[in-house]
Design a protein around this motif. Structure first.
Motif, PDB file in Angstrom:
ATOM      1  N   ARG A  12    -100.949 -69.167 -38.815  1.00 17.71           N
ATOM      2  CA  ARG A  12    -102.228 -68.535 -39.147  1.00 17.71           C
ATOM      3  C   ARG A  12    -103.366 -69.550 -39.219  1.00 17.71           C
ATOM      4  O   ARG A  12    -104.508 -69.207 -38.943  1.00 17.71           O
ATOM      5  N   ILE A  13    -103.061 -70.777 -39.598  1.00 18.62           N
ATOM      6  CA  ILE A  13    -104.085 -71.796 -39.797  1.00 18.62           C
ATOM      7  C   ILE A  13    -103.779 -73.012 -38.927  1.00 18.62           C
ATOM      8  O   ILE A  13    -102.680 -73.568 -38.991  1.00 18.62           O
ATOM      9  N   TYR A  14    -104.743 -73.410 -38.117  1.00 18.95           N
ATOM     10  CA  TYR A  14    -104.614 -74.644 -37.349  1.00 18.95           C
ATOM     11  C   TYR A  14    -105.137 -75.792 -38.202  1.00 18.95           C
ATOM     12  O   TYR A  14    -106.296 -75.774 -38.640  1.00 18.95           O
ATOM     13  N   ARG A  15    -104.286 -76.783 -38.431  1.00 16.56           N
ATOM     14  CA  ARG A  15    -104.667 -77.932 -39.255  1.00 16.56           C
ATOM     15  C   ARG A  15    -104.717 -79.175 -38.374  1.00 16.56           C
ATOM     16  O   ARG A  15    -103.677 -79.635 -37.881  1.00 16.56           O
ATOM     17  N   PRO A  16    -105.905 -79.755 -38.145  1.00 22.64           N
ATOM     18  CA  PRO A  16    -106.047 -80.901 -37.243  1.00 22.64           C
ATOM     19  C   PRO A  16    -105.173 -82.094 -37.613  1.00 22.64           C
ATOM     20  O   PRO A  16    -104.740 -82.844 -36.728  1.00 22.64           O
ATOM     21  N   ALA A  72    -105.516 -68.343 -32.308  1.00 23.76           N
ATOM     22  CA  ALA A  72    -105.398 -68.722 -30.904  1.00 23.76           C
ATOM     23  C   ALA A  72    -104.739 -70.089 -30.773  1.00 23.76           C
ATOM     24  O   ALA A  72    -103.847 -70.291 -29.933  1.00 23.76           O
ATOM     25  N   LEU A  73    -105.155 -71.030 -31.603  1.00 15.88           N
ATOM     26  CA  LEU A  73    -104.583 -72.369 -31.529  1.00 15.88           C
ATOM     27  C   LEU A  73    -103.143 -72.396 -32.026  1.00 15.88           C
ATOM     28  O   LEU A  73    -102.311 -73.144 -31.504  1.00 15.88           O
ATOM     29  N   CYS A  74    -102.812 -71.575 -33.013  1.00 18.55           N
ATOM     30  CA  CYS A  74    -101.424 -71.482 -33.473  1.00 18.55           C
ATOM     31  C   CYS A  74    -100.544 -70.848 -32.390  1.00 18.55           C
ATOM     32  O   CYS A  74     -99.422 -71.296 -32.154  1.00 18.55           O
ATOM     33  N   LEU A  75    -101.042 -69.813 -31.739  1.00 19.80           N
ATOM     34  CA  LEU A  75    -100.313 -69.175 -30.649  1.00 19.80           C
ATOM     35  C   LEU A  75    -100.113 -70.154 -29.505  1.00 19.80           C
ATOM     36  O   LEU A  75     -99.008 -70.272 -28.945  1.00 19.80           O
ATOM     37  N   ALA A 100    -106.433 -76.852 -24.815  1.00 23.02           N
ATOM     38  CA  ALA A 100    -106.761 -76.419 -26.177  1.00 23.02           C
ATOM     39  C   ALA A 100    -108.264 -76.362 -26.394  1.00 23.02           C
ATOM     40  O   ALA A 100    -108.755 -75.515 -27.161  1.00 23.02           O
ATOM     41  N   VAL A 101    -109.013 -77.245 -25.736  1.00 24.53           N
ATOM     42  CA  VAL A 101    -110.471 -77.212 -25.837  1.00 24.53           C
ATOM     43  C   VAL A 101    -111.001 -75.903 -25.257  1.00 24.53           C
ATOM     44  O   VAL A 101    -111.875 -75.249 -25.840  1.00 24.53           O
ATOM     45  N   ARG A 175    -107.379 -63.633 -25.569  1.00 28.59           N
ATOM     46  CA  ARG A 175    -107.330 -62.163 -25.544  1.00 28.59           C
ATOM     47  C   ARG A 175    -106.392 -61.622 -26.624  1.00 28.59           C
ATOM     48  O   ARG A 175    -106.734 -60.698 -27.365  1.00 28.59           O
ATOM     49  N   ILE A 176    -105.205 -62.218 -26.729  1.00 25.90           N
ATOM     50  CA  ILE A 176    -104.239 -61.776 -27.733  1.00 25.90           C
ATOM     51  C   ILE A 176    -104.728 -62.117 -29.135  1.00 25.90           C
ATOM     52  O   ILE A 176    -104.636 -61.302 -30.058  1.00 25.90           O
ATOM     53  N   ALA A 177    -105.255 -63.328 -29.308  1.00 28.64           N
ATOM     54  CA  ALA A 177    -105.708 -63.759 -30.636  1.00 28.64           C
ATOM     55  C   ALA A 177    -106.803 -62.864 -31.175  1.00 28.64           C
ATOM     56  O   ALA A 177    -106.882 -62.623 -32.390  1.00 28.64           O
ATOM     57  N   ASP A 178    -107.654 -62.343 -30.302  1.00 29.16           N
ATOM     58  CA  ASP A 178    -108.712 -61.439 -30.748  1.00 29.16           C
ATOM     59  C   ASP A 178    -108.122 -60.210 -31.432  1.00 29.16           C
ATOM     60  O   ASP A 178    -108.681 -59.691 -32.395  1.00 29.16           O
ATOM     61  N   ALA A 179    -106.974 -59.757 -30.936  1.00 30.20           N
ATOM     62  CA  ALA A 179    -106.323 -58.581 -31.516  1.00 30.20           C
ATOM     63  C   ALA A 179    -105.546 -58.904 -32.781  1.00 30.20           C
ATOM     64  O   ALA A 179    -105.189 -57.993 -33.542  1.00 30.20           O
ATOM     65  N   LEU A 180    -105.258 -60.168 -33.042  1.00 26.12           N
ATOM     66  CA  LEU A 180    -104.469 -60.543 -34.209  1.00 26.12           C
ATOM     67  C   LEU A 180    -105.277 -60.508 -35.502  1.00 26.12           C
ATOM     68  O   LEU A 180    -104.725 -60.628 -36.591  1.00 26.12           O
ATOM     69  N   ASP A 181    -106.574 -60.332 -35.377  1.00 25.20           N
ATOM     70  CA  ASP A 181    -107.420 -60.166 -36.568  1.00 25.20           C
ATOM     71  C   ASP A 181    -107.461 -58.678 -36.908  1.00 25.20           C
ATOM     72  O   ASP A 181    -108.421 -57.968 -36.576  1.00 25.20           O
ATOM     73  N   MET A 182    -106.409 -58.195 -37.570  1.00 26.17           N
ATOM     74  CA  MET A 182    -106.311 -56.762 -37.841  1.00 26.17           C
ATOM     75  C   MET A 182    -105.865 -56.449 -39.263  1.00 26.17           C
ATOM     76  O   MET A 182    -105.660 -55.299 -39.619  1.00 26.17           O
TER      77      MET A 182
END
Length: 270
Positions: A12-16, A72-75, A100-101, A175-182
């Motif tokens: 859920r969280i991308y940690r640099p 998106a970055l986690c996926l 990734a950029v 595209r998929i990540a946009d739908a994961l905000d539900m």
């Protein structure tokens, strides 16, 4: 980070600062720039006015962008851990570090067209994002590479809605990540606040969305629902965005009831 925090942020969280399955130095530099850029910050606030204040829809502003970019970055990371190859940057002669950029910038700018109008916003996003990319990319790339990265980011932005088919896996991730905000009413299917239609009820039924490594698939998306109404959300939103994303064969969706109830649906796999 505590065990509880680690569990809650998994997928859920991308940690640099953490280790990733891809070269992340360039991405982290770009993220630091965009997250502190006042022009982008203002766009992310302003793009919510048409959607929320004027049309009464659910959030499409800075909170949505943060969630989509993180997921998106986690996926992307989970897919890279499984050895999945991406084609967008590669076919442009760019480096693996640029994948990734592309994902992060497209996730950040995909809804910027809302400042023009909610309707057809993905098309309005293209010229606005192009202007931002012309300002951002020279900070990190030579002119030829900046042009190539720009093209890939714009492709991913255009394809975040189901009207256009992604031609790259980077675009499929966005595209998929946009739908994961539900979760908890944060549906990507627009609904009027206070409404009692199926879009609203199904959205409120989504309790939690997590991404993890699957047993038989590189990525398992597990969705906890408080009621069977959530199936409508999963089927009409996430399943639709997964279709033709170039990632269908790598992602498995499982929706489960988070509470024991006497209902028809306890678990559904898509």
């Amino acid at each position: 980070m505590s065990d509880t925090e680690e569990t809650e942020s998994a997928g859920r969280i991308y940690r640099p600062s953490e280790a990733h399955a891809f070269p992340d130095g360039r991405l982290n530099d770009v993220l630091e720039f965009v997250e502190n850029d006042p022009e982008i910050t203002t766009y992310l606030e302003a793009q919510n006015v048409n959607a929320v204040d004027r049309k009464g829809y659910n959030d499409h502003g800075s909170k949505h962008i943060s969630i989509v970019r993180h997921r998106a970055l986690c996926l992307y990371d989970l897919l890279k851990r499984a050895g999945i190859e991406f084609n967008g940057a590669r076919q442009q002669g760019l480096e693996e570090a640029d994948e990734a950029v592309i994902v992060a910038l497209a996730a950040t700018l995909h809804d910027i067209g809302h400042v023009v109008h909610r309707d057809s916003h993905s098309y309005y996003s293209i010229p606005l994002a192009a202007d931002e990319l012309d300002r951002i990319l020279p900070e990190f790339y030579s002119k030829p590479d900046a042009v190539r990265v720009k093209g890939e980011v714009l492709h991913a932005i255009l394809c975040h809605h189901t009207e256009e088919e992604p031609l790259t896996r980077e675009a499929g991730v966005v595209r998929i990540a946009d739908a994961l905000d539900m979760e908890r009413g944060r549906s990507r299917i627009p609904y009027k606040k206070g409404g009692r239609g199926i879009d609203t009820l199904s959205s409120q039924a989504i309790k939690n969305v997590s991404l993890q490594t699957g047993d038989d698939y590189p990525v398992l998306v597990e969705i906890e629902m408080t009621s069977a109404a959530g199936v409508y959300q999963v089927d009409n939103l996430l399943k639709a965005k997964l279709h033709d994303s170039k990632l269908e064969q790598f992602v498995r969706i499982v929706a489960v009831q988070a509470e024991e109830r006497d209902e028809l649906v306890e678990r559904i796999e898509l």
